[in-house]
Write a protein that holds these residues in place. Structure first.
Motif, mmCIF file in Angstrom:
data_model
loop_
_atom_site.group_PDB
_atom_site.id
_atom_site.type_symbol
_atom_site.label_atom_id
_atom_site.label_comp_id
_atom_site.label_asym_id
_atom_site.label_seq_id
_atom_site.Cartn_x
_atom_site.Cartn_y
_atom_site.Cartn_z
ATOM 1 N N ASP A 130 -53.922 39.463 -46.902
ATOM 2 C CA ASP A 130 -53.327 40.306 -45.855
ATOM 3 C C ASP A 130 -54.002 40.124 -44.504
ATOM 4 O OD1 ASP A 130 -55.739 41.511 -46.473
ATOM 5 O OD2 ASP A 130 -54.973 43.550 -46.213
ATOM 6 N N ASN A 149 -51.135 42.638 -51.608
ATOM 7 C CA ASN A 149 -50.379 42.602 -50.358
ATOM 8 C C ASN A 149 -48.872 42.594 -50.579
ATOM 9 O OD1 ASN A 149 -50.587 42.800 -47.542
ATOM 10 N ND2 ASN A 149 -50.060 40.639 -47.297
ATOM 11 N N ARG A 153 -52.821 46.911 -51.993
ATOM 12 C CA ARG A 153 -53.948 46.210 -51.355
ATOM 13 C C ARG A 153 -55.232 46.756 -51.991
ATOM 14 N NH1 ARG A 153 -54.224 45.893 -45.071
ATOM 15 N NH2 ARG A 153 -53.823 48.130 -45.127
ATOM 16 N N GLU A 166 -57.257 44.589 -42.114
ATOM 17 C CA GLU A 166 -56.052 44.384 -41.311
ATOM 18 C C GLU A 166 -55.170 45.627 -41.436
ATOM 19 O OE1 GLU A 166 -53.717 41.929 -38.748
ATOM 20 O OE2 GLU A 166 -55.802 41.792 -39.465
ATOM 21 N N LYS A 167 -54.730 46.162 -40.303
ATOM 22 C CA LYS A 167 -53.986 47.425 -40.324
ATOM 23 C C LYS A 167 -52.597 47.265 -40.928
ATOM 24 C CE LYS A 167 -52.992 51.491 -37.510
ATOM 25 N NZ LYS A 167 -53.144 52.122 -36.184
ATOM 26 N N ASN A 168 -52.245 48.199 -41.809
ATOM 27 C CA ASN A 168 -50.920 48.262 -42.420
ATOM 28 C C ASN A 168 -50.661 49.715 -42.769
ATOM 29 O OD1 ASN A 168 -48.674 48.245 -44.132
ATOM 30 N ND2 ASN A 168 -49.184 46.246 -44.979
ATOM 31 N N THR A 169 -49.794 50.354 -42.015
ATOM 32 C CA THR A 169 -49.549 51.788 -42.216
ATOM 33 C C THR A 169 -48.689 52.058 -43.449
ATOM 34 O OG1 THR A 169 -47.652 51.650 -40.708
ATOM 35 C CG2 THR A 169 -49.768 52.324 -39.767
ATOM 36 N N ASP A 170 -48.075 51.008 -44.001
ATOM 37 C CA ASP A 170 -47.198 51.194 -45.165
ATOM 38 C C ASP A 170 -47.952 51.086 -46.488
ATOM 39 O OD1 ASP A 170 -44.909 51.490 -43.553
ATOM 40 O OD2 ASP A 170 -44.698 49.308 -43.382
ATOM 41 N N HIS A 185 -56.309 52.478 -43.927
ATOM 42 C CA HIS A 185 -55.133 51.711 -43.486
ATOM 43 C C HIS A 185 -55.568 50.483 -42.704
ATOM 44 C CE1 HIS A 185 -51.840 54.247 -44.840
ATOM 45 N NE2 HIS A 185 -52.529 55.313 -44.451
ATOM 46 N N GLY A 186 -56.585 50.643 -41.870
ATOM 47 C CA GLY A 186 -57.103 49.528 -41.091
ATOM 48 C C GLY A 186 -58.354 49.978 -40.364
#
Length: 324
Positions: A130, A149, A153, A166-170, A185-186
């Motif tokens: 990711d 990913n 994660r 690495e930012k991922n809000t989902d 989240h990140g």
């Protein structure tokens, strides 16, 4: 018949299917085997492979970079066959490699789990699928599933690691340790979760993290320059202010102690140098403060002796210390 044939171990290494036990055995065999035998086995494997594309990219890059350096060197006569040069450099990489990837599966099977390890006295840097960057400290192991990913994660950690997530809000990024999960989240944070240590420590450099039990029950949250310490014995926890940059100095090959008990100092020195340290007559009230950069273990023990008189002996990967 030998349990670990050299050719099989070399093939497993090239195809990234070597297990920790097999990798250690490979290093032992490489160190004691004649060069001619090693060259012959490698050539046989190399000729059987369509390409070396399956070799870990970082290892392959190191091998090729060293080959190029040899070819450019004015002190070398370039008349060796390419395979012999590749063999020589690859074998030196195998001997010196302190961190490596392996799959939980065997030849030609679809891997279910990716595992990265850093041996004692070594550190490594990893880029996850990711885009998350991970620094893995000495004597540590990180693993993640092949669907990372996509549906999750989630990584599992035994040891110490620094994460730049690495930012991922989902999709949450979760670090699973022996008894505590770190959910973000990140963000950037350090986790020290060695199985032999009585306490798990999480320090936050930036962002926000959530600490939870394995059943996802919330323990607490952390903000920058805070460190959480969780006792494995009774799961009691506390949050304190800290210098988060100091907590992750090891990623810059520095180790800093401030009023650290002797037991903690020697435990971390063991991992830092990849040795076993036995200590006699240790006074638990003794506290140390110093920063380790490029010093050898002998140099550090010499300096410790100036502060608190000790008798020390180093024999290979074993060190003994006795307080006077």
């Amino acid at each position: 018949m030998e349990k670990f044939p050299l050719k099989d171990l070399l093939a497993l290494f090239l195809y990234e299917k070597v297990t920790p036990e097999e990798f250690r055995k490979l290093k032992e065999i490489v160190k004691r085997s004649p060069n001619g035998e090693l060259d012959g086995e490698l050539k046989s494997i190399w000729d059987e492979m369509d390409s070396v594309a399956s070799m870990n990219r970082e290892i392959k890059a190191e091998v090729l970079a060293n080959i190029h350096l040899q070819m450019l060197s004015g002190n070398k006569r370039i008349f060796f066959r390419r395979i012999k040069m590749v063999a020589a450099v690859l074998l030196s990489v195998i001997i010196s490699l302190g961190s490596y990837f392996y799959f939980s599966g065997k030849y030609r099977t679809i891997p279910e789990e990716f595992i990265i390890m850093a041996e004692g006295g070594q550190k490594t840097k990893i880029l996850l699928p990711d885009g998350t960057r991970v620094w893995l400290n000495s004597d540590s192991k990180l693993s993640y599933a092949s669907d990372f990913n996509r549906n999750n994660r989630l990584v599992k950690l035994d040891g110490e690691a620094f994460f730049e997530v690495e930012k991922n809000t989902d999709i949450n990024f979760t670090v699973e340790t022996e008894c505590v999960n770190v959910v973000v989240h990140g963000t950037a944070f350090n986790v020290s979760a060695y199985k032999k240590d009585p306490v798990i420590e999480i320090s936050l450099l930036k962002g926000v993290v959530r600490l939870a039990y394995p059943d996802n029950t919330l323990i607490t949250g952390l903000y920058p320059n805070q460190i959480a310490s969780i006792s494995k014995k009774n799961m009691k926890w506390k949050v304190q202010s800290c210098d988060a940059e100091m907590e992750c100095l090891w990623t810059q090959n520095k180790l800093k102690f401030e009023n650290a008990p002797a037991a903690e100092v020697f435990r971390k020195l063991e991992r830092w140098y990849g040795v076993n340290i036995s200590v006699e007559n240790m006074n638990e009230k003794i506290l140390y403060g110093f920063t380790l950069k490029s010093e050898s273990l002998r140099e550090i023990l010499y300096e410790i002796n100036k502060i608190t008189p000790i008798v020390y002996k180093i024999n290979g990967e074993e060190a003994s210390i006795t307080y006077k």
